[in-house]
Every structure is written in structure tokens, then in C-alpha cells.
Design a protein around this motif. Structure first.
Motif, PDB file in Angstrom:
ATOM      1  N   VAL A 197      50.248   3.320  -1.521  1.00 19.27           N
ATOM      2  CA  VAL A 197      50.286   2.558  -2.507  1.00 19.27           C
ATOM      3  C   VAL A 197      49.070   2.187  -3.101  1.00 19.27           C
ATOM      4  O   VAL A 197      48.957   2.178  -4.468  1.00 19.27           O
ATOM      5  CB  VAL A 197      51.201   1.096  -2.005  1.00 19.27           C
ATOM      6  CG1 VAL A 197      50.912   0.287  -3.165  1.00 19.27           C
ATOM      7  CG2 VAL A 197      52.297   1.301  -1.400  1.00 19.27           C
ATOM      8  N   ASN A 198      48.041   2.053  -2.435  1.00 20.86           N
ATOM      9  CA  ASN A 198      46.631   2.032  -3.036  1.00 20.86           C
ATOM     10  C   ASN A 198      46.150   3.191  -3.750  1.00 20.86           C
ATOM     11  O   ASN A 198      45.618   2.868  -4.755  1.00 20.86           O
ATOM     12  CB  ASN A 198      45.595   1.850  -1.614  1.00 20.86           C
ATOM     13  CG  ASN A 198      45.808   0.763  -0.860  1.00 20.86           C
ATOM     14  OD1 ASN A 198      46.460  -0.388  -1.406  1.00 20.86           O
ATOM     15  ND2 ASN A 198      45.324   0.593   0.441  1.00 20.86           N
ATOM     16  N   LEU A 210      48.332   4.862  -5.798  1.00 24.51           N
ATOM     17  CA  LEU A 210      48.823   4.540  -6.979  1.00 24.51           C
ATOM     18  C   LEU A 210      48.246   3.592  -7.653  1.00 24.51           C
ATOM     19  O   LEU A 210      48.182   3.518  -8.962  1.00 24.51           O
ATOM     20  CB  LEU A 210      50.213   4.316  -6.677  1.00 24.51           C
ATOM     21  CG  LEU A 210      51.476   5.550  -5.955  1.00 24.51           C
ATOM     22  CD1 LEU A 210      52.736   5.066  -5.598  1.00 24.51           C
ATOM     23  CD2 LEU A 210      51.320   6.623  -7.091  1.00 24.51           C
ATOM     24  N   ASN A 211      47.920   2.608  -6.896  1.00 24.33           N
ATOM     25  CA  ASN A 211      47.464   1.277  -7.519  1.00 24.33           C
ATOM     26  C   ASN A 211      45.932   1.689  -8.450  1.00 24.33           C
ATOM     27  O   ASN A 211      45.608   1.111  -9.397  1.00 24.33           O
ATOM     28  CB  ASN A 211      47.153   0.158  -6.609  1.00 24.33           C
ATOM     29  CG  ASN A 211      48.430  -0.871  -6.679  1.00 24.33           C
ATOM     30  OD1 ASN A 211      49.123  -0.940  -7.438  1.00 24.33           O
ATOM     31  ND2 ASN A 211      48.586  -1.175  -5.353  1.00 24.33           N
ATOM     32  N   ARG A 212      45.461   2.689  -7.609  1.00 21.37           N
ATOM     33  CA  ARG A 212      43.994   3.020  -8.232  1.00 21.37           C
ATOM     34  C   ARG A 212      44.032   3.741  -9.568  1.00 21.37           C
ATOM     35  O   ARG A 212      43.443   3.298 -10.512  1.00 21.37           O
ATOM     36  CB  ARG A 212      43.187   4.018  -7.240  1.00 21.37           C
ATOM     37  CG  ARG A 212      42.049   4.488  -7.877  1.00 21.37           C
ATOM     38  CD  ARG A 212      41.031   5.039  -6.553  1.00 21.37           C
ATOM     39  NE  ARG A 212      41.655   5.877  -5.811  1.00 21.37           N
ATOM     40  CZ  ARG A 212      41.575   7.174  -5.910  1.00 21.37           C
ATOM     41  NH1 ARG A 212      40.956   7.713  -6.895  1.00 21.37           N
ATOM     42  NH2 ARG A 212      42.106   7.988  -4.952  1.00 21.37           N
ATOM     43  N   PHE A 213      45.255   4.547  -9.602  1.00 21.54           N
ATOM     44  CA  PHE A 213      45.556   5.128 -10.777  1.00 21.54           C
ATOM     45  C   PHE A 213      45.960   4.226 -11.923  1.00 21.54           C
ATOM     46  O   PHE A 213      45.695   4.187 -13.153  1.00 21.54           O
ATOM     47  CB  PHE A 213      46.380   6.291 -10.836  1.00 21.54           C
ATOM     48  CG  PHE A 213      45.685   7.814 -10.271  1.00 21.54           C
ATOM     49  CD1 PHE A 213      45.869   8.733 -11.310  1.00 21.54           C
ATOM     50  CD2 PHE A 213      45.335   7.843  -9.087  1.00 21.54           C
ATOM     51  CE1 PHE A 213      45.152   9.848 -10.928  1.00 21.54           C
ATOM     52  CE2 PHE A 213      44.579   9.057  -8.776  1.00 21.54           C
ATOM     53  CZ  PHE A 213      44.647   9.921  -9.544  1.00 21.54           C
ATOM     54  N   ALA A 214      46.790   3.318 -11.361  1.00 22.70           N
ATOM     55  CA  ALA A 214      47.498   2.392 -12.219  1.00 22.70           C
ATOM     56  C   ALA A 214      46.456   1.443 -13.111  1.00 22.70           C
ATOM     57  O   ALA A 214      46.595   1.111 -14.185  1.00 22.70           O
ATOM     58  CB  ALA A 214      48.291   1.435 -11.550  1.00 22.70           C
ATOM     59  N   SER A 215      45.405   0.866 -12.244  1.00 18.91           N
ATOM     60  CA  SER A 215      44.296   0.017 -12.925  1.00 18.91           C
ATOM     61  C   SER A 215      43.576   0.955 -13.909  1.00 18.91           C
ATOM     62  O   SER A 215      43.059   0.226 -14.835  1.00 18.91           O
ATOM     63  CB  SER A 215      43.527  -0.167 -11.682  1.00 18.91           C
ATOM     64  OG  SER A 215      42.665   0.617 -11.235  1.00 18.91           O
ATOM     65  N   ASN A 216      43.610   2.104 -14.017  1.00 18.90           N
ATOM     66  CA  ASN A 216      42.867   2.918 -15.030  1.00 18.90           C
ATOM     67  C   ASN A 216      43.884   3.263 -16.341  1.00 18.90           C
ATOM     68  O   ASN A 216      43.402   3.434 -17.248  1.00 18.90           O
ATOM     69  CB  ASN A 216      42.607   4.348 -14.400  1.00 18.90           C
ATOM     70  CG  ASN A 216      41.224   4.223 -13.418  1.00 18.90           C
ATOM     71  OD1 ASN A 216      40.485   3.136 -13.709  1.00 18.90           O
ATOM     72  ND2 ASN A 216      41.033   5.267 -12.493  1.00 18.90           N
ATOM     73  N   LYS A 217      45.048   2.902 -16.059  1.00 18.63           N
ATOM     74  CA  LYS A 217      46.031   3.075 -17.200  1.00 18.63           C
ATOM     75  C   LYS A 217      46.823   1.957 -17.595  1.00 18.63           C
ATOM     76  O   LYS A 217      47.711   2.073 -18.372  1.00 18.63           O
ATOM     77  CB  LYS A 217      46.929   4.276 -16.656  1.00 18.63           C
ATOM     78  CG  LYS A 217      46.219   5.589 -16.392  1.00 18.63           C
ATOM     79  CD  LYS A 217      47.222   6.701 -15.995  1.00 18.63           C
ATOM     80  CE  LYS A 217      47.766   7.480 -17.437  1.00 18.63           C
ATOM     81  NZ  LYS A 217      46.576   7.984 -18.271  1.00 18.63           N
ATOM     82  N   ASN A 218      46.224   0.912 -17.181  1.00 14.02           N
ATOM     83  CA  ASN A 218      46.893  -0.481 -17.764  1.00 14.02           C
ATOM     84  C   ASN A 218      48.430  -0.446 -17.363  1.00 14.02           C
ATOM     85  O   ASN A 218      49.248  -0.863 -18.164  1.00 14.02           O
ATOM     86  CB  ASN A 218      46.828  -0.719 -18.981  1.00 14.02           C
ATOM     87  CG  ASN A 218      47.133  -2.335 -19.177  1.00 14.02           C
ATOM     88  OD1 ASN A 218      47.157  -3.148 -18.679  1.00 14.02           O
ATOM     89  ND2 ASN A 218      47.776  -2.644 -20.574  1.00 14.02           N
ATOM     90  N   THR A 247      46.237  16.143  -4.987  1.00 22.06           N
ATOM     91  CA  THR A 247      45.233  16.466  -4.205  1.00 22.06           C
ATOM     92  C   THR A 247      44.874  15.221  -3.312  1.00 22.06           C
ATOM     93  O   THR A 247      44.728  15.463  -2.041  1.00 22.06           O
ATOM     94  CB  THR A 247      43.905  16.748  -4.893  1.00 22.06           C
ATOM     95  OG1 THR A 247      44.099  17.979  -5.780  1.00 22.06           O
ATOM     96  CG2 THR A 247      42.614  17.141  -4.020  1.00 22.06           C
ATOM     97  N   GLU A 248      44.905  13.970  -3.794  1.00 22.77           N
ATOM     98  CA  GLU A 248      44.594  12.846  -2.768  1.00 22.77           C
ATOM     99  C   GLU A 248      45.656  12.448  -1.989  1.00 22.77           C
ATOM    100  O   GLU A 248      45.472  12.000  -0.744  1.00 22.77           O
ATOM    101  CB  GLU A 248      44.441  11.777  -3.838  1.00 22.77           C
ATOM    102  CG  GLU A 248      42.872  11.630  -4.513  1.00 22.77           C
ATOM    103  CD  GLU A 248      41.584  11.795  -3.811  1.00 22.77           C
ATOM    104  OE1 GLU A 248      41.698  10.995  -2.846  1.00 22.77           O
ATOM    105  OE2 GLU A 248      41.016  12.781  -4.145  1.00 22.77           O
ATOM    106  N   PHE A 249      47.014  12.949  -2.550  1.00 22.60           N
ATOM    107  CA  PHE A 249      48.048  12.555  -1.544  1.00 22.60           C
ATOM    108  C   PHE A 249      48.082  13.569  -0.390  1.00 22.60           C
ATOM    109  O   PHE A 249      48.414  13.012   0.682  1.00 22.60           O
ATOM    110  CB  PHE A 249      49.461  12.838  -2.301  1.00 22.60           C
ATOM    111  CG  PHE A 249      50.596  12.727  -1.491  1.00 22.60           C
ATOM    112  CD1 PHE A 249      51.052  11.338  -1.106  1.00 22.60           C
ATOM    113  CD2 PHE A 249      51.186  13.855  -1.034  1.00 22.60           C
ATOM    114  CE1 PHE A 249      52.325  11.285  -0.303  1.00 22.60           C
ATOM    115  CE2 PHE A 249      52.288  13.783  -0.222  1.00 22.60           C
ATOM    116  CZ  PHE A 249      52.982  12.465   0.332  1.00 22.60           C
ATOM    117  N   LEU A 250      47.594  14.872  -0.444  1.00 16.34           N
ATOM    118  CA  LEU A 250      47.481  15.725   0.653  1.00 16.34           C
ATOM    119  C   LEU A 250      46.622  15.188   1.612  1.00 16.34           C
ATOM    120  O   LEU A 250      46.498  15.669   2.841  1.00 16.34           O
ATOM    121  CB  LEU A 250      46.976  17.298   0.188  1.00 16.34           C
ATOM    122  CG  LEU A 250      48.261  17.743  -0.748  1.00 16.34           C
ATOM    123  CD1 LEU A 250      47.529  19.165  -1.452  1.00 16.34           C
ATOM    124  CD2 LEU A 250      49.549  18.176   0.080  1.00 16.34           C
TER     125      LEU A 250
END
Length: 380
Positions: free
Chosen positions: A297-298, A300-308, A359-362
Motif C-alpha cells: 500500500v505504501n 501505491l501511495n508513493r505513486f499516488a502522491s505524485n499524481k494527485n 520493479t518495485e513490487f518485485l
């Protein structure tokens, strides 16, 4: 897993499990009072069928649907106490107003009540949407067993048509593969219903590649439905996603938000009602697994914060970016959550962002099986 003969001990355990747990993991709890009163006389939001938002379409075989669909199960059952019928109807109609044209239900959701609710909600614009439902169980007063015999399929379809207030089912899935009925016979029965115009397209749920190929040789399969999300990747490894691409079959992920986990709203302290919430028996929803999987979840949240955006929107956008024949069906029982889910349609992941997510998920580990071992016996 591949088809195999079940030994007597396994068969006895399976029958005992069905009787005691009423097919846990297939999305079923008994709730006879879910729709104790009709909503016909309720003042539910009126829909202007000529004024609605547009969404691009995707193909499930030859069935054209909106790029995001709506899973309707959780309105009536399985994720805690059911929503009020009028709220469920409002949510379904709002989904249509916002461009959704693909709605998923099943006879066992409730049982029966979800189909009735979906039928009422979609009645004003039935000809403008595609409805998916499912067969595959013998629903008794105290137990449920697998049943995909051709005569039973026909009986289920006739009853579903009445509850759905329609003369045809756009997409009819076998909910779970019945080892006692050859899949060729199942496909043949659905083919007959298609020839009669009562069913338009054929689907399978939680089937393996062997079953898919055999069924497809008798009646073209339009869609496969299996659990698939950013954290649940089994279909990438067992060949199911590949065979869909090979045969031109669409793929419909159930649980596209990890059964709610990828929303970021659940944690180790979240309580799950053992009688009304099927997740209470799932390995991935123990307090230990809920805590251990938080890095997902963290991410996904990291990507979410960069894309509003939100973690839910990134998870759904990832699925839509994975393959063009994938149509997620996130479920919700309220309009704010619906708006959040459909906001994923406007989140675009670049090729580099998509690859970075992969890549990060792996680097992460998913803790806990998606369902417990006994429940997984219902999945090929």
C-alpha cells in the motif's frame, strides 16, 4: 492447479466444508432479510439516460463494455452488513451516469437479492448496459453444493432472467468449475441458451488453462473472471492471462483492489464480522498479514502522491495499463467511493511509471494466501 482426481478423503473433506461453510470464498452469505421490502415505491434518484458521461470501451471477446465496470456483490453481501437497497440502487445508477455500462452480479450474492437489486437499478436503461451473472451452485436451505448440470444451468438462467427483469443475460459465467460435469457439456448448454437468445456471451470464473481451452472449442469464451490485483498475481504465473491473449478472450479481475486492502483503509486493527464478512476467514486478512503487507500500500501511495491520486486509483490504473483486454470491476456500496474508483479512469501511467511499479513490487513479499487452503479447492 491442473485438473486431477480427488481421493476419498479429499472428497469427504470438500463435502463437509461445503455443508458447514456454505461455499466460503465464492461470495455468499445467507441474508434473507436484505430486501425485505420493495424499493419500487422509494424516491430513488432518477436517471436521464440521454445525459451521461462517456467512457472508452474495451472488448471482452465480442462484447463491448466500459473500460471500468461495477462489481455489485458488496452492496448486498459478504463485506459486512448489507447496504440499504435504496442506497445500492442510487450507487448503481450513479455509476451508469458516470459512464459505466458493465455490471456484475450472481445468483449466490445474497443469495438472489443482489440480482433483484441490480435488475431494479438497471431497469430504466437496461438496453444501454451489459449485465453479467453466474451459475454453478445448488442453493439449498442449509447447504450449497456445486451443480453445473445442463438442466440446472437452464433452470438458473430462467430464474435469473426474472430477477434481473430482462429477456437476456449479456455475459453468463460458470461461477466455479464443477468436476462432476465435463466442461464440454457446460459449454454446450450455454451454447444452446445463446442460440435461443437468452444468453449473449459465455464466461468462466476461476478456471485453469485446460478448462478454458476445452470450453472455448465448444462455445467461444468471451471473458474469464478470476481474482487479480496489484498484490494478487496468480493469473500472471498460471498461464490464464496468456491464454486470454492467445484466444482473444477478455479478462475481468474480481477483487481488483485486493478485496479492499489496496484502498489503504484497512490495517491490523480492522475488525471483520465473522458472520457477515467473508474476509474474516481469509489468510491475507489476519492482523499479521494486514500489517506485513503494508509496504504494498505504501508503494501505491508513493505513486499516488505524485499524481494527485489515491492508492485505489493507482491500483486500478495499473490493471488497465497491464492489458487492453482487462476490465476491472471494483465494487462499492456508496457514491463517494464510486467516484474515487472511477477517478482511476483519468489516471494515466507512463511506460516508465508502469515499469517502476513492476520493479518495485518485485522487491516486496505478499504475505498470506488469498484464501485458505480449503477454500482454494473451489478454484482450479
Amino acid at each position: 492447479m491442473e485438473n486431477k482426481e480427488m481421493n476419498n478423503d479429499s472428497g469427504n473433506s470438500r463435502r463437509k466444508f461445503i455443508q458447514q461453510n456454505a461455499v466460503a470464498g465464492i461470495g455468499l452469505v445467507f441474508a434473507s432479510s436484505l430486501m425485505s421490502s420493495s424499493t419500487n415505491d422509494l424516491e430513488i434518484n432518477k436517471v436521464d439516460i440521454d445525459k451521461k458521461e462517456k467512457m472508452t470501451t474495451r472488448n471482452l471477446g465480442k462484447l463491448k463494455v466500459s473500460a471500468l465496470g461495477a462489481g455489485c456483490m458488496s452492496i448486498s453481501a459478504n463485506y459486512g452488513s448489507p447496504a440499504k437497497p435504496e442506497e445500492g440502487i442510487k450507487t448503481i445508477r450513479k455509476a451508469y451516469e458516470k459512464g459505466v455500462t458493465f455490471f456484475d452480479t450472481a445468483e449466490v450474492y445474497g443469495p438472489y437479492t443482489n440480482e433483484a437489486l441490480v435488475g431494479e437499478a438497471l431497469a430504466p436503461f437496461r438496453d444501454k448496459v451489459a449485465v453479467a451473472t453466474k451459475f454453478g451452485f445448488q442453493i439449498g436451505a442449509s447447504q450449497i453444493t456445486l451443480n453445473s448440470r445442463p438442466e440446472h444451468i437452464r433452470k438458473v438462467v430462467e430464474e435469473s432472467l426474472k430477477r434481473l427483469r430482462t429477456d437476456r443475460i449479456d455475459l453468463l459465467y460458470q461461477h466455479r468449475v464443477d468436476p462432476n460435469v465435463p466442461i464440454e457439456d457446460v459449454a454446450g448448454a450455454v451454447k444452446d441458451l445463446i442460440n435461443e437468445g437468452k444468453v449473449l456471451h459465455f464466461g468462466l470464473s476461476e478456471a485453469n488453462t485446460t478448462t478454458i481451452r476445452k470450453a472455448h472449442s465448444v462455445q467461444p469464451v468471451s471473458a474469464i473472471q478470476s481474482e487479480y490485483s496489484f498484490m494478487e498475481r496468480s493469473v500472471e504465473k498460471n498461464g490464464v492471462l496468456d491464454i486470454c491473449e492467445e484466444l482473444g478472450i477478455g479478462f475481468v479481475p474480481w477483487g481488483p483492489l485486493g478485496m479492499g486492502y489496496l484502498t489503504g483503509k484497512l490495517n491490523a486493527q480492522t475488525p471483520f464480522d465473522t458472520k457477515l464478512d467473508l474476509r474474516s476467514a481469509f489468510d491475507r486478512f489476519t492482523p499479521e498479514s494486514l500489517a506485513a503487507n503494508m509496504p504494498i500500500v505504501n508503494l501505491l501511495n508513493r505513486f499516488a502522491s505524485n499524481k494527485n491520486a489515491t492508492s485505489s486509483q493507482i491500483a486500478l490504473a495499473w490493471l488497465m495499463a497491464k492489458k487492453t483486454f482487462i476490465v476491472p470491476i471494483p465494487g462499492t456500496r456508496n457514491i463517494p467511493h464510486l467516484n474515487e474508483n472511477l477517478g482511476a479512469y483519468d489516471v494515466q501511467l507512463s511506460a516508465s511509471e508502469f515499469q517502476e511499479l513492476e520493479t518495485e513490487f518485485l522487491k516486496l513479499q505478499v504475505h498470506g494466501g488469498r484464501m485458505n487452503a480449503m477454500q482454494m479447492t473451489f478454484c482450479e
